[in-house]
Write a protein that holds these residues in place. Structure first.
Motif, short mmCIF file in Angstrom:
data_model
loop_
_atom_site.label_atom_id
_atom_site.label_comp_id
_atom_site.label_asym_id
_atom_site.label_seq_id
_atom_site.Cartn_x
_atom_site.Cartn_y
_atom_site.Cartn_z
N GLU A 16 -12.90 -9.87 -6.25
CA GLU A 16 -12.68 -9.38 -5.44
C GLU A 16 -11.98 -8.25 -4.52
N ILE A 17 -10.73 -7.73 -4.96
CA ILE A 17 -9.83 -6.58 -4.66
C ILE A 17 -11.08 -5.60 -5.41
N GLU A 18 -11.37 -6.35 -6.52
CA GLU A 18 -11.96 -4.29 -6.98
C GLU A 18 -13.68 -3.52 -6.43
N GLU A 19 -14.16 -5.12 -5.69
CA GLU A 19 -16.18 -5.09 -5.51
C GLU A 19 -14.85 -4.53 -4.12
N ARG A 20 -14.04 -4.83 -3.21
CA ARG A 20 -13.69 -4.04 -1.52
C ARG A 20 -12.95 -2.58 -2.04
N LYS A 21 -12.30 -2.30 -3.24
CA LYS A 21 -11.74 -0.73 -3.78
C LYS A 21 -10.30 -0.44 -3.13
N ILE A 22 -9.61 -2.20 -2.94
CA ILE A 22 -8.29 -1.88 -2.35
C ILE A 22 -7.58 -1.33 -3.35
N SER A 23 -6.42 -0.90 -3.18
CA SER A 23 -5.37 -0.04 -3.90
C SER A 23 -4.17 -0.88 -3.17
N VAL A 24 -3.21 0.12 -3.88
CA VAL A 24 -2.17 0.05 -3.79
C VAL A 24 -1.63 1.19 -4.70
N THR A 25 -0.49 2.71 -3.58
CA THR A 25 -0.07 3.01 -4.99
C THR A 25 1.31 2.54 -5.34
N SER A 26 1.72 3.77 -6.01
CA SER A 26 3.43 3.60 -6.09
C SER A 26 4.01 4.11 -5.01
N SER A 27 3.85 4.75 -4.14
CA SER A 27 5.49 5.16 -2.87
C SER A 27 5.32 3.38 -2.30
N GLU A 28 3.63 2.87 -1.74
CA GLU A 28 4.33 1.43 -1.40
C GLU A 28 4.08 0.75 -1.69
N VAL A 29 4.77 0.56 -4.09
CA VAL A 29 5.24 -0.58 -4.37
C VAL A 29 7.08 -0.38 -4.11
N TYR A 30 7.67 0.81 -4.18
CA TYR A 30 8.36 1.42 -4.50
C TYR A 30 9.74 0.96 -3.15
N ASP A 31 8.87 1.42 -1.79
CA ASP A 31 9.34 1.48 -0.17
C ASP A 31 9.74 -0.26 -0.29
N ASP A 32 8.14 -1.55 -0.76
CA ASP A 32 8.29 -2.42 -0.72
C ASP A 32 9.71 -3.23 -1.72
N ILE A 33 9.77 -2.60 -2.80
CA ILE A 33 11.08 -3.15 -3.25
C ILE A 33 12.59 -1.76 -2.71
N LYS A 34 12.21 -0.65 -2.04
CA LYS A 34 13.69 -0.41 -1.33
C LYS A 34 14.00 -1.70 -0.12
N LYS A 35 12.69 -2.27 0.06
CA LYS A 35 12.98 -3.33 1.50
C LYS A 35 13.45 -4.22 1.30
N THR A 36 12.84 -4.67 0.09
CA THR A 36 13.35 -6.30 -0.36
C THR A 36 14.62 -6.08 -1.15
N ALA A 37 15.36 -4.84 -1.77
CA ALA A 37 17.09 -4.40 -1.99
C ALA A 37 17.74 -3.95 -0.70
#
Length: 277
Positions: free
Chosen positions: A63-84
């Motif tokens: 479904e993610i592929e069909e809807r062309k949903i993506s996540v950038t490396s910046s979004e990943v880093y920001d989420d990890i930073k927030k968790t920390a």
């Protein structure tokens, strides 16, 4: 001797095929028996539940592929930073904690974080447009039926241990009789409404007469709280938990929409059960 070696080689090949053999195919994507066993171990599920979980993940990926949903490396880093930050750790300390608790490397943790963010975006796309906001009557009815669930501590009676030496403090939490001049002690009663939500959750998840995990402070100190008593009020006002009830009901509705959506997908998807554990 040659026949023995050949026999052992063939046996190893057959065993490898059994371990890695395909159990389920979802829209042309395989789920191996090894995948199922790993999911059972990590999520502590039985074989059927683990298989169902992996099938849903495959449907989500499609479904993610069909809807062309993506996540950038910046979004990943920001989420990890927030968790920390939420856990009062540096990013390196968070990586170390994840490695110690789950055995994941930083690269694997980043991949898991990306999977989580992709799922969140997918869930938002599916669910939020299909959910009605609960009415005031619905909120009050939920409150009346679940009052006890919203009781929160009024205060925590704790002993705060702090030190610049993390190793010494870690030793104190595992060996309470351990003494070090590097460790300071402070008796306090922490009022629930005056401490951070992160500290509240940490103390609520700590058993009486035990230490919290050691956490780092912005000033370079490390602290651990020894929980002696939790003071709990007898009741809670509706207005004080109204937003929490709203979030709970919305979460339940969202999960129901998601469950129905993926149940429909599963019924119509090309899924083949090849073999079972």
């Amino acid at each position: 001797m040659y026949k023995i070696l050949l026999s052992l080689f063939i046996g190893a090949m057959l065993n490898a095929e059994l371990i890695n053999g395909v159990g389920v195919v979802v829209k042309g994507e395989p789920i191996t028996l090894y995948d199922i066993k790993e999911e059972m171990k990590i999520s502590r599920l039985d074989a059927q539940s683990a298989t169902d979980s992996l099938i849903r993940k495959k449907l989500e990926e499609a479904e993610i592929e069909e809807r062309k949903i993506s996540v950038t490396s910046s979004e990943v880093y920001d989420d990890i930073k927030k968790t920390a930050m939420t856990n009062k750790m540096s990013i390196d300390e968070l990586y170390e904690a994840v490695r110690n608790s789950n055995g994941l490397t930083s690269t694997e943790f980043k991949a898991k974080t990306k999977e989580k963010l992709l799922s969140q975006k997918l869930y938002s796309a599916i669910a939020y447009s299909s959910i009605d906001t609960p009415s005031e009557d619905e909120l009050k009815e939920y409150y009346e039926l679940h009052k006890d669930e919203f009781l929160r501590p009024s205060a925590f009676d704790v002993t705060i241990y702090s030190s610049k030496n993390r190793n010494a403090l870690e030793k104190k939490t595992t060996i309470p009789m351990f003494h070090s001049d590097e460790i300071k002690m402070d008796e306090q009663i922490l009022e629930y409404g005056r401490i951070s939500p992160e500290l509240s959750r940490l103390l609520e998840n700590t058993q009486l007469n035990t230490f919290t995990p050691v956490v780092s402070e912005p000033n370079g100190m490390f602290v651990s709280f020894y929980l002696k008593e939790v003071k709990v009020p007898s009741s809670v006002e509706y207005e004080g938990v109204k937003n929490q009830i709203m979030n709970l009901i919305m979460s339940q509705k969202r999960e129901q929409v998601l469950s129905d959506h993926f149940a429909r997908l599963r019924n119509s998807a090309d899924i083949k059960i090849i073999r079972e554990l």
